[in-house]
Scaffold this active site. Structure first.
Site, short mmCIF file in Angstrom:
data_model
loop_
_atom_site.label_atom_id
_atom_site.label_comp_id
_atom_site.label_asym_id
_atom_site.label_seq_id
_atom_site.Cartn_x
_atom_site.Cartn_y
_atom_site.Cartn_z
N ALA A 10 0.82 -1.22 0.00
CA ALA A 10 0.00 0.00 0.00
C ALA A 10 0.85 1.27 0.00
CB ALA A 10 -0.94 0.00 1.20
N CYS A 42 -5.89 -7.50 4.40
CA CYS A 42 -7.15 -7.65 5.13
C CYS A 42 -8.11 -8.62 4.45
CB CYS A 42 -7.81 -6.28 5.29
SG CYS A 42 -6.83 -5.11 6.25
N ARG A 69 1.28 1.68 -16.39
CA ARG A 69 0.40 2.76 -15.93
C ARG A 69 1.17 3.98 -15.45
NH1 ARG A 69 -4.93 2.70 -13.82
NH2 ARG A 69 -5.52 4.84 -13.37
N ASN A 301 -1.70 4.06 2.85
CA ASN A 301 -2.00 4.76 1.60
C ASN A 301 -1.87 6.27 1.75
OD1 ASN A 301 -2.87 3.18 -0.84
ND2 ASN A 301 -4.08 2.12 0.71
#
Length: 546
Positions: A10, A42, A69, A301
């Site tokens: 993350a 999770c 990307r 994040n």
């Protein structure tokens, strides 16, 4: 600019993505020792329990996708073994070929995450003992279960992952035992809320051993320090994680009080051009502004995005966290945000505590009970923390409370929120609104509250109360507070003359509303100290029976 990020998942991928959005010319490289760059930790229990069909659903992005990307070079199975902060170089080992190379950087980011704690128990290295942290762990557990078809599982630890695994393995048909060294599940919950979770576990057949420690793991049993022997052909270790700070410590990065890397609000360490994000980095409390460590993907994040922005000239800053969390335990949702009662008292707050038992939506549409425990500061009126347990509506309320606490809302502010209402979703006086109203009245000493724990402790100290059960005689005979007399609310005005207005008085009903009404009657009749029992008899009975 050349940016090197150590670690992904993350935090690391968020740094890279934000840096690229801000700067198309930056050279961004990610070195990741694991096979996978991005995955849902999770979500692992739900794959193992059968709720997620394919493991690849938990790994939606791989290195080629990220390269295409964001034009970021990601090297999986490449471990950074050494950092030279003065020369701004890193030594990297290819774990598949053992090839060693050096790379240079202008800015370095530690996103090295955390490692599951392995308790010092003989037998933890056996093939049927697993951590639940990575995709590789998950694959190994799944392969083992398919091959050996275990029937009995023991889980060491009763935090979020431990409870989620207990639910999923039980639903998969295994007999599950949880071993927890403390006297409750979920250490960040107050005990008077945690026992509701414990009841739910027991209701669904989970064996719960509190105040116990695993001392030995054999091929088919787990032994505890007290001598209990639990048959087990699968063992899950879920006792927490430890930040991976080794590399950072070697170059002199300061660690905080929590053991994670200390950073400022821009995610910068004490070393120039070196940042730390995610589970390896320390955060701070929105409420106390003191260091806090809550390794969650949502926080990782945020930290990654902030660092990526700052590195490329942006001005984002970390605003702290509340430690908000939620999980499902069979039919219950269990959520929390901010300080619990124990933490608030430890921080020196003079607090008001409310247990609010209300339906999550209209009862005539099947609304089920939601239990909210809220803590507020008497001096400022500010909401400090909330815990909630129920079959529905927990996530919605916890998110409202988290937002309110973040913006320093007071108890009185909650009552004035214009929340969405329709019978299928809420009640006309939403549990959030009632929480604010009742807390504010208590803070202003119009309607004082007393918790079952406080009442019990005061009585044990010799304080004399007159305790009034305002329910029907039939309800009183089923169960009541120790020492209470039964005066139904309809008779209270006429029988109040038989009570002593100088003696501290406690009123209660089943959940709190009628007890509050009775409290008002006695206050208006000149009674000096009148308390309403927080959560009523229902909350009291659960407290004394657990």
């Amino acid at each position: 600019m050349k940016i090197i990020i150590i670690g992904s998942v993350a935090a690391g991928t968020s740094v890279a993505a934000k840096a690229r959005r801000n700067d198309e010319n930056a050279e961004i490289t990610v070195y990741n020792a694991d096979y996978d760059i991005s995955y849902s930790i999770c979500g692992i229990p739900y794959f193992l329990g059968g709720g997620v069909d394919e493991l690849k659903a938990l790994t939606p992005r791989n290195a080629p996708w990220f390269k295409k990307r964001f034009n970021v070079d990601i090297f999986t199975r490449h471990e950074v073994t050494k950092v030279d902060a003065e020369q701004k170089k890193v030594t990297v080992k290819n774990l598949d070929t053992d090839e060693i190379k050096e790379d240079s950087y202008d800015t370095l980011v530690f996103a090295t995450g955390a490692t599951p704690i392995t308790p010092n128990i003989p037998g933890v290295d056996k093939e049927h003992v697993f951590h639940v942290r990575t995709i590789q762990n998950t694959f190994a557990i799944d392969r083992y279960m398919q091959k050996n078809e275990p029937k009995k599982a023991t889980i060491v630890g009763a935090g979020y992952i431990g409870l989620e695994m207990a639910e999923q393995l039980t639903q998969k048909g295994l007999e599950v035992t949880i071993i927890q060294r403390s006297n409750q599940v979920m250490p960040h919950f107050d005990k008077d809320m945690a026992f509701r979770v414990e009841e739910e576990l027991l209701k669904h057949g989970v064996n719960l051993l509190l105040n116990e420690e695993a001392s030995y793991i054999s091929d088919n049993t787990v032994e505890t320090k007290s001598g209990k022997v639990i048959e087990s052909d699968l063992v899950i270790l879920a006792v927490g994680v430890r930040p991976n700070t080794k590399l950072a410590k070697e170059i002199g990065a300061e660690l905080g009080n929590t053991g994670a890397i200390a950073v400022n609000t821009k995610m910068q360490t004490n070393i120039p051009d070196v940042y730390a994000v995610g589970d390896v980095a320390e955060s701070f409390s929105v409420i106390t502004e003191k260091p806090i460590y809550r390794p969650l993907g949502s926080t990782a994040n945020k930290m990654g995005r902030i660092a990526g922005d700052v590195i490329t000239g942006g001005n984002l800053e970390h605003r702290g966290i509340l430690g908000t969390g939620i999980l499902r335990v069979f039919d219950f949702a269990v959520g929390q945000t901010g300080l619990n009662e124990k933490e608030a008292r430890k921080e020196g707050y003079d607090i008001e505590v409310l247990h609010n038992l209300k339906p999550a939506k209209a009862e005539y549409l099947g609304g089920k009970e939601l239990v909210i425990k809220a803590v507020a500061d008497r001096a400022s009126g500010r909401i400090l923390g909330v815990q909630a347990v129920g079959e529905e509506g927990v996530d919605k309320r916890i998110d409202v409370f988290a937002t309110a606490i973040t913006f320093k809302a007071k108890a009185e502010d909650l009552f004035h929120l214009d929340l969405a209402y329709a019978p299928p979703f809420s009640t006309t006086k939403d549990p959030v609104l009632y929480t604010g109203m009742a807390l504010q009245n208590a803070i202003e000493k119009k309607n004082k509250l007393i918790t079952p724990q406080e009442l019990t402790e005061q009585i044990e100290k010799g304080v004399k109360f007159q305790i009034i059960d305002t329910r029907s005689t039939k309800q009183y005979e089923v169960s009541h507070v120790v020492g209470a007399i039964n005066i139904p609310h309809a008779n209270l005005r006429s029988e109040a003359n038989n009570l002593d207005p100088e003696i501290p008085t406690v009123t209660y009903c089943n959940k709190g509303v009628t007890g509050n009404a009775a409290q008002n009657v006695l206050r208006n009749m000149g009674f000096k100290n009148v308390y309403n029992l927080s959560g009523g008899n229902k909350n009291y009975q659960k407290f004394i029976n657990n």
